[in-house]
Enzyme design. Structure first.
Site, short mmCIF file in Angstrom:
data_model
loop_
_atom_site.label_atom_id
_atom_site.label_comp_id
_atom_site.label_asym_id
_atom_site.label_seq_id
_atom_site.Cartn_x
_atom_site.Cartn_y
_atom_site.Cartn_z
N TYR A 90 -49.47 27.60 -50.02
CA TYR A 90 -49.17 26.14 -50.20
C TYR A 90 -47.37 25.84 -50.46
O TYR A 90 -46.56 25.73 -49.40
CB TYR A 90 -50.13 25.15 -50.40
CG TYR A 90 -49.66 23.53 -49.88
CD1 TYR A 90 -49.56 23.09 -48.91
CD2 TYR A 90 -49.18 22.35 -50.61
CE1 TYR A 90 -48.59 22.12 -48.00
CE2 TYR A 90 -48.59 21.47 -50.52
CZ TYR A 90 -48.90 20.84 -49.58
OH TYR A 90 -47.57 20.11 -48.70
N VAL A 133 -57.80 10.98 -54.91
CA VAL A 133 -58.26 8.84 -54.88
C VAL A 133 -59.07 9.50 -53.53
O VAL A 133 -60.08 8.77 -53.85
CB VAL A 133 -56.70 8.14 -54.65
CG1 VAL A 133 -57.28 7.09 -54.53
CG2 VAL A 133 -55.43 9.20 -55.57
N ASN A 135 -61.74 11.34 -53.10
CA ASN A 135 -63.05 11.77 -53.73
C ASN A 135 -63.83 11.10 -53.88
O ASN A 135 -64.64 10.43 -53.92
CB ASN A 135 -62.86 12.41 -54.82
CG ASN A 135 -62.91 13.91 -53.74
OD1 ASN A 135 -63.18 14.39 -52.41
ND2 ASN A 135 -62.83 15.42 -54.12
N GLY A 150 -62.19 20.18 -65.06
CA GLY A 150 -61.80 20.06 -66.17
C GLY A 150 -61.63 19.35 -67.10
O GLY A 150 -63.03 18.68 -66.57
N1 UDP Z 1 -59.24 16.24 -58.80
C1 UDP Z 1 -59.84 16.04 -59.58
N2 UDP Z 1 -61.88 15.54 -59.16
C2 UDP Z 1 -61.56 15.83 -57.58
C3 UDP Z 1 -60.83 16.35 -57.09
C4 UDP Z 1 -59.49 16.55 -57.60
O1 UDP Z 1 -59.90 15.59 -61.08
O2 UDP Z 1 -62.71 15.13 -57.26
C5 UDP Z 1 -58.19 16.92 -59.96
C6 UDP Z 1 -57.20 18.66 -59.43
O3 UDP Z 1 -57.57 19.25 -60.37
C7 UDP Z 1 -55.97 17.83 -59.79
C8 UDP Z 1 -55.66 16.51 -58.94
O4 UDP Z 1 -56.94 16.08 -59.29
O5 UDP Z 1 -55.51 17.97 -61.05
C9 UDP Z 1 -54.94 15.80 -57.70
O6 UDP Z 1 -56.10 16.63 -57.14
P1 UDP Z 1 -55.45 16.92 -55.60
O7 UDP Z 1 -56.35 17.67 -54.97
O8 UDP Z 1 -55.95 15.11 -55.36
O9 UDP Z 1 -53.99 16.61 -55.26
P2 UDP Z 1 -53.03 18.17 -55.40
O10 UDP Z 1 -53.13 18.88 -56.63
O11 UDP Z 1 -52.61 18.99 -54.92
O12 UDP Z 1 -52.16 17.65 -56.96
#
Ligand code: UDP
Ligand code: UDP
Length: 266
Positions: A90, A133, A135, A150
């Site tokens: 990506y 968001v 989720n 994390g």
């Molecule tokens: N994330 C999370 N819970 C979830 C989905 C994502 O804590 O259910 C975290 C993910 O590890 C990341 C952040 O939210 O640190 C944003 O993730 P997303 O996939 O929405 O966007 P991107 O990683 O592309 O910024």
């Protein structure tokens, strides 16, 4: 699709990886599901723009900054991307898309615009594609625990969709090539986001920690000085105002319209 009844609207189902012949004035090249590579589709749309003399707008991403060592991120920052990581198809795909866009601009005189979009949310978003968001909102509505990946201390900056659309249109209609960061500088840790979702939907929603994905950026926040100055644009809708609008739409789609009264009193 609320535009189907409009006689000036036409939908073509097409995979941009295959060449496409059309007559158009402007191309908003948004095509790419959040993950797979997107080099060939961008090349085809640039070829199309060159052939018909259309203005081409590439929606790039904050992911071009990788796991940034500069904070907040300014457009002049070149980024910190792992070229062989799980996210790199990506990140590098979008970086290559930017390169192609600039090469068509310099080499073939195509009028181009580049936007680097930061995390965006809003109504009609796919409910189950795994973004944070969507989720959290779906989980809180379904009375499931919010899954924080994390330690939840990583940050993102969340932009409401109508602010983004306004920014993209200003960029397309304006005189500047970019790249421009389009995002909301309001920065939240994932734990803070979970808290806002709790306040908005259900104060009793539980939080569950899950292992994080590889190469997850630790921090992300746009510096939008350039867009402010040259496009006269800045986001107007903070997270606490935008989230309820998204929740209303998610309620309707998850519970169905007939249950709206029950759902919104829950
Ligand atoms: N994330 C999370 N819970 C979830 C989905 C994502 O804590 O259910 C975290 C993910 O590890 C990341 C952040 O939210 O640190 C944003 O993730 P997303 O996939 O929405 O966007 P991107 O990683 O592309 O910024
Ligand atoms: N292309 C397209 N629609 C067009 C013009 C070009 O899909 O109206 C595709 C074309 O098939 C090619 C790509 O865009 O794969 C790049 O086109 P360009 O003319 O720049 O390169 P060339 O075909 O000369 O290699």
């Amino acid at each position: 699709m609320h535009h189907f009844g409009n006689p000036r609207f036409e939908l073509i189902r097409h995979d941009v990886v295959e060449p496409l012949l059309l007559e158009v004035d402007q191309i908003y090249h948004l095509a790419c599901p959040a993950s797979p590579t997107n080099v060939v589709g961008t090349l085809n749309m640039l070829g199309l723009a060159k052939r018909v003399g259309a203005r081409f707008l590439l929606t790039s991403t904050s992911e071009v900054y990788g796991d940034p060592l500069q904070h907040p991120q300014v457009e002049t920052y070149w980024g910190n991307v792992n070229p062989i990581g799980v996210r790199s198809c990506y990140d590098e795909g979008k970086r290559t898309a930017e390169t192609l866009t600039m090469d068509y601009h310099r080499g073939a005189g195509v009028e181009v615009r580049i936007a680097r979009i930061f995390n965006t949310y809003g109504p009609r978003m796919c409910i189950d594609d795994g973004r944070v968001v969507s989720n959290f909102v779906a989980q809180a509505l379904r009375k499931e625990p919010l899954t924080v990946y994390g330690d939840g201390k990583q940050t993102r900056s969340f932009q409401y969709v109508s602010d983004l659309v306004e920014g993209l249109m200003r960029l397309m209609e304006g005189e500047h090539v970019g790249p421009f960061n389009l995002g909301n500088p309001g920065e939240f840790t994932m734990l803070e986001l979970a808290q806002v979702v709790q306040e908005t939907i259900d104060p009793d929603a539980k939080i569950e920690f899950r292992p994080n994905t590889e190469d997850d950026p630790h921090k992300r926040k746009p510096d939008i000085s350039k867009a402010k100055e040259l496009l006269g644009w800045e986001p107007k809708i903070p997270l606490r105002k935008g989230l309820p609008r998204m929740v209303k739409d998610f309620r309707q789609r998850i519970f169905g319209d007939h249950n709206e009264d029950i759902a919104s009193s829950a």
